[in-house]
Design a protein around this motif. Structure first.
Motif, short mmCIF file in Angstrom:
data_model
loop_
_atom_site.label_atom_id
_atom_site.label_comp_id
_atom_site.label_asym_id
_atom_site.label_seq_id
_atom_site.Cartn_x
_atom_site.Cartn_y
_atom_site.Cartn_z
N CYS A 1 12.53 6.84 11.08
CA CYS A 1 12.49 6.79 9.57
C CYS A 1 12.82 4.99 9.29
O CYS A 1 13.12 4.63 8.19
CB CYS A 1 13.93 7.16 9.17
SG CYS A 1 15.23 6.76 10.19
N ARG A 2 12.07 4.41 10.02
CA ARG A 2 11.86 2.92 10.08
C ARG A 2 11.05 2.65 8.58
O ARG A 2 11.24 1.74 7.76
CB ARG A 2 11.20 2.31 11.07
CG ARG A 2 11.08 0.86 10.93
CD ARG A 2 10.54 0.35 12.56
NE ARG A 2 11.16 0.86 13.52
CZ ARG A 2 11.14 0.35 14.83
NH1 ARG A 2 9.85 0.17 15.14
NH2 ARG A 2 11.78 0.92 15.72
N TYR A 3 10.00 3.32 8.43
CA TYR A 3 9.14 3.04 7.27
C TYR A 3 9.17 4.15 6.24
O TYR A 3 8.87 5.33 6.69
CB TYR A 3 7.69 2.86 7.74
CG TYR A 3 7.33 1.88 8.73
CD1 TYR A 3 7.66 0.33 8.59
CD2 TYR A 3 7.05 1.93 10.16
CE1 TYR A 3 7.54 -0.62 9.61
CE2 TYR A 3 7.08 1.27 11.29
CZ TYR A 3 7.17 -0.28 10.80
OH TYR A 3 7.25 -1.11 11.87
N ASP A 4 9.36 3.62 5.04
CA ASP A 4 9.68 4.78 3.99
C ASP A 4 8.19 5.27 3.47
O ASP A 4 7.89 6.55 3.02
CB ASP A 4 10.08 4.03 2.81
CG ASP A 4 11.70 3.59 2.99
OD1 ASP A 4 12.17 4.41 3.86
OD2 ASP A 4 12.25 2.58 2.26
N PHE A 5 7.18 4.61 3.78
CA PHE A 5 5.86 4.99 3.63
C PHE A 5 5.25 5.96 4.36
O PHE A 5 4.10 6.49 4.38
CB PHE A 5 4.91 3.90 2.98
CG PHE A 5 4.97 3.11 4.35
CD1 PHE A 5 3.86 3.29 5.13
CD2 PHE A 5 5.56 1.77 4.35
CE1 PHE A 5 3.62 2.18 6.15
CE2 PHE A 5 5.48 0.94 5.15
CZ PHE A 5 4.49 1.14 6.22
N ASN B 1 13.79 13.21 12.93
CA ASN B 1 14.32 11.88 12.19
C ASN B 1 15.72 12.15 11.81
O ASN B 1 16.00 13.15 10.76
CB ASN B 1 13.32 12.07 10.74
CG ASN B 1 13.49 10.96 9.71
OD1 ASN B 1 14.60 10.67 9.56
ND2 ASN B 1 12.34 10.53 9.39
N TYR C 1 4.14 10.71 -0.90
CA TYR C 1 3.53 9.86 -0.10
C TYR C 1 1.68 9.95 -0.56
O TYR C 1 0.90 9.48 -0.01
CB TYR C 1 3.33 10.12 1.36
CG TYR C 1 4.69 10.03 1.93
CD1 TYR C 1 4.87 8.73 2.64
CD2 TYR C 1 5.61 11.05 1.94
CE1 TYR C 1 6.23 8.39 3.10
CE2 TYR C 1 7.07 10.60 2.52
CZ TYR C 1 7.31 9.62 3.10
OH TYR C 1 8.65 9.43 3.60
N ARG D 1 17.56 10.83 9.41
CA ARG D 1 17.75 10.67 8.01
C ARG D 1 17.30 11.95 7.39
O ARG D 1 18.21 12.45 6.44
CB ARG D 1 17.16 9.49 7.48
CG ARG D 1 17.14 9.06 5.87
CD ARG D 1 16.84 7.96 5.40
NE ARG D 1 15.39 8.14 5.29
CZ ARG D 1 14.46 7.02 5.21
NH1 ARG D 1 14.93 5.78 5.10
NH2 ARG D 1 13.05 7.09 5.31
N GLU E 1 19.81 14.40 5.04
CA GLU E 1 19.23 14.88 3.67
C GLU E 1 18.98 16.20 3.36
O GLU E 1 19.50 16.81 2.54
CB GLU E 1 18.02 14.11 3.11
CG GLU E 1 18.46 12.63 3.29
CD GLU E 1 17.15 11.51 2.74
OE1 GLU E 1 16.14 12.25 2.91
OE2 GLU E 1 17.39 10.41 2.66
#
Length: 263
Positions: free
Chosen positions: A89-93, A116, A238, A118, A122
């Motif tokens: 989950c380092r990059y949101d894109f 992941n 995305y 995160r 969620e």
């Protein structure tokens, strides 16, 4: 169950055609020493990159950083070890939900599956249970290797056929005529390429439908449908508008197939 790595299929399915293309390329440019040397150098670099990539799929193990063991109740005990990694989950894109870590050989050990953390927080455990089982079954059926090789092998075959003509100086124009070589064959090749991509995409859809059907054998149909919708919502963030519309149509098709199976 005893796990076998699918990485060898990439080496055979891509490496052998590359070597064949290199041999034909050398023959086609011979007696040019520089041309032959350049062909061999490019081939060696491509093979080196291929071997480096398939040693550990989908990413080098070091990129995952510290793996934290995770306890998650999975149906049927698929024989894997679960972990979480903050690198997922380092990059949101970049959307990374679950990744099945595939070395070149499992050496009798249990595969590692990384999720992941995160998205686990969620979306909840049920979402992640379905995601893990889908990825495990996808790997067990070698769907990723099949998808990639179905795409590239016909393209390799076409390249080999073209190089064979040049390497052995086959007089196509004399045998078939200028019309077929200069007009008909390029037109037919374009049509065949379009058909190849069309049926390749159809096969991907069929494999997704097969995985959806498998999931309904271990989870409730409504849970699987919610999972498909949730993944679609994540992917929509995305994508551009046109791609998002196509993706929504694809999701609706999968949901309809599940509903028809349910009834």
């Amino acid at each position: 169950m005893k796990w076998r790595s699918s990485n060898v299929w990439y080496l055979a399915g891509i490496g052998i055609p590359l070597v064949s293309i290199a041999v034909l390329g050398v023959k086609a440019v011979w007696p040019s020493i520089w041309g032959s040397a350049a062909t061999l150098v490019v081939t060696v670099l491509l093979l080196r990159a291929l071997i480096g990539k398939i040693r550990f799929i989908p990413h080098p193990f070091a990129q995952y950083g510290e793996l934290e063991p995770l306890e998650l109740d999975l149906p049927g005990d698929p024989g894997i070890d679960l972990y979480t990694s903050r690198s997922m989950c380092r990059y949101d894109f970049v959307l990374r939900i679950v990744e099945f870590l595939s070395p070149f050989s499992f050496e009798g050990g249990r595969p590692k599956v990384v999720i992941n953390p995160r998205l686990l927080e969620e979306k909840g455990e049920r979402f992640m249970q379905i995601a893990v089982m889908r990825e495990v079954e996808r790997y067990r059926r070698n769907y990723q290797a099949v998808t990639i090789l179905r795409l590239v092998l016909p393209l390799f075959a076409f390249a080999i056929a073209v190089l064979t003509v040049f390497a052995f100086d086959i007089p196509l124009t004399e045998r078939l005529g200028a019309f077929w070589v200069q007009f008909a064959m390029p037109f037919l090749c374009t049509i065949l390429l379009g058909l190849h991509l069309f049926f390749w995409n159809r096969r991907i859809s069929a494999m997704d439908a097969e995985l959806d059907l498998f999931l309904t054998s271990v989870f409730a149909v409504e849970d699987v449908k919610r999972y498909i919708i949730s993944v679609g919502e994540l992917e929509r963030g995305y994508e551009k508008s046109k791609a998002g519309a196509l993706n929504q149509h694809y999701i609706n098709t999968r949901l309809k197939q599940l509903e028809n199976h349910k009834t």
